[in-house]
Every structure is written in C-alpha cells, then in structure tokens.
Design a protein around this motif. Structure first.
Motif, PDB file in Angstrom:
ATOM      1  N   GLU A 290      -1.173  -1.320   9.930  1.00  0.00           N
ATOM      2  CA  GLU A 290      -0.984  -2.418   8.976  1.00  0.00           C
ATOM      3  C   GLU A 290      -0.967  -1.888   7.544  1.00  0.00           C
ATOM      4  O   GLU A 290      -0.132  -2.296   6.728  1.00  0.00           O
ATOM      5  CB  GLU A 290      -2.088  -3.467   9.134  1.00  0.00           C
ATOM      6  N   LEU A 291      -1.864  -0.968   7.230  1.00  0.00           N
ATOM      7  CA  LEU A 291      -1.935  -0.385   5.886  1.00  0.00           C
ATOM      8  C   LEU A 291      -0.627   0.335   5.539  1.00  0.00           C
ATOM      9  O   LEU A 291      -0.091   0.166   4.440  1.00  0.00           O
ATOM     10  CB  LEU A 291      -3.122   0.587   5.806  1.00  0.00           C
ATOM     11  N   LYS A 292      -0.102   1.091   6.481  1.00  0.00           N
ATOM     12  CA  LYS A 292       1.157   1.811   6.257  1.00  0.00           C
ATOM     13  C   LYS A 292       2.286   0.812   5.982  1.00  0.00           C
ATOM     14  O   LYS A 292       3.086   1.013   5.071  1.00  0.00           O
ATOM     15  CB  LYS A 292       1.474   2.666   7.492  1.00  0.00           C
ATOM     16  N   ARG A 293       2.345  -0.269   6.767  1.00  0.00           N
ATOM     17  CA  ARG A 293       3.387  -1.281   6.571  1.00  0.00           C
ATOM     18  C   ARG A 293       3.250  -1.943   5.204  1.00  0.00           C
ATOM     19  O   ARG A 293       4.239  -2.128   4.488  1.00  0.00           O
ATOM     20  CB  ARG A 293       3.325  -2.344   7.669  1.00  0.00           C
ATOM     21  N   LEU A 294       2.021  -2.280   4.826  1.00  0.00           N
ATOM     22  CA  LEU A 294       1.788  -2.924   3.534  1.00  0.00           C
ATOM     23  C   LEU A 294       2.245  -2.026   2.381  1.00  0.00           C
ATOM     24  O   LEU A 294       2.880  -2.490   1.442  1.00  0.00           O
ATOM     25  CB  LEU A 294       0.306  -3.275   3.364  1.00  0.00           C
ATOM     26  N   LYS A 295       1.923  -0.734   2.470  1.00  0.00           N
ATOM     27  CA  LYS A 295       2.243   0.187   1.380  1.00  0.00           C
ATOM     28  C   LYS A 295       3.715   0.589   1.360  1.00  0.00           C
ATOM     29  O   LYS A 295       4.294   0.737   0.288  1.00  0.00           O
ATOM     30  CB  LYS A 295       1.375   1.449   1.479  1.00  0.00           C
TER      31      LYS A 295
END
Length: 158
Positions: free
Chosen positions: A17-22
C-alpha cells in the motif's frame, strides 16, 4: 511508541500500500492539483480543493503506514517452535459448544483483522481468551449475548 505485532502478510500488505501511495497516488494527485491550478481562481475551484483534500489523506496515510512499519514487530509463526499453544499468528480451529459448529480463526494484528476472512485481532475478546491455551482446552469468551464456550480443536503454525 510500543511495538505493534504484525504477521509477515500484514507487513507485506502495508508495504504494498505504501509503495502504491508513493509511486501512483501521490504523483496523480500532484498532477490533479497542477491541472486544477490552470483553471484560474482557486477560491471557487472544486477540483483544486478536492485534489488538496485527497493529498492530505494520502500524505496522512503514508505517515501512518511508515510509523506502523517502523514500530512493527513482525512475527513469522512458521519459524517458531510448534508448542501447540495458541500464540499470535496461529490459526486455531474451535468448536462452539452451544451451536455444535466449528470455526477457524487466524490471530493477527489490529490492522490486519477482518472477521469476514476469519482474521481476528490479537486484542479481540476471543483472541484474548485463547492466547496461552492448547488443543482440548476450553476458552470462555464474554460476548454481548453472554458467555460462549469454545473447545480448541487444533492449533496450526501456518
């Protein structure tokens, strides 16, 4: 801040999720703000305000995930000695003595819990009643409808 227990799968989901957000959401929102700015007056520009609000949510979630991951205590139950005891991360099969039905739950961290998928939080009443017990033990869970007795059928370190 206290360490947050998390399964390997739960930590991986947060990292994804963090990778997608960034890499996806943040650049898309920045572009939406730039596009909305080109429309002129920002006071009455709904697209601009919506994009700024989205940006706030996105940045807030990024900070929240980074904080959780930095305080995560990742527990891989497959690498632990199988003592037969109910501990964080195990999958436990229970027999409800009043309904004659079996149910299977995995004990996970707060962020991972999803009762529809039989993932219960380590802080839930049922998990608290089960921790430390083993096969054939009976756990009494206090529910809004009264006490429910579960007999532990199996404990799996999956």
């Amino acid at each position: 801040m206290n360490q947050i227990p998390m399964t390997v799968g739960g930590a991986e989901a947060l990292r994804t999720e963090l990778k997608r957000l960034k890499q996806e959401d943040r650049p898309r929102i920045i572009q939406a703000i730039a596009d909305a700015r080109e429309h002129g007056d920002l006071k009455e520009n709904a697209e601009y305000h919506a994009a700024r609000e989205q940006q706030g949510f996105c940045e807030g979630r990024i900070q929240e995930i980074e904080a959780k991951l930095s305080n995560a205590q990742i527990i891989d139950v497959t690498k632990m000695p199988d003592t037969g005891k109910v501990v964080f991360g195990v999958t436990v099969t229970l027999y409800n003595t009043s309904t004659d039905k079996e149910v299977k739950y995995k004990i996970v961290g707060d962020d991972e819990s999803d009762i529809k998928n039989n993932l219960v939080s380590v802080n839930s009443p049922i998990a608290r009643a089960l921790i430390g017990k083993q096969v054939d033990d009976v756990a009494v869970v206090i529910t809004p409808g009264g006490e429910v007795e579960y007999e532990i059928v199996s404990v799996e370190y999956l």
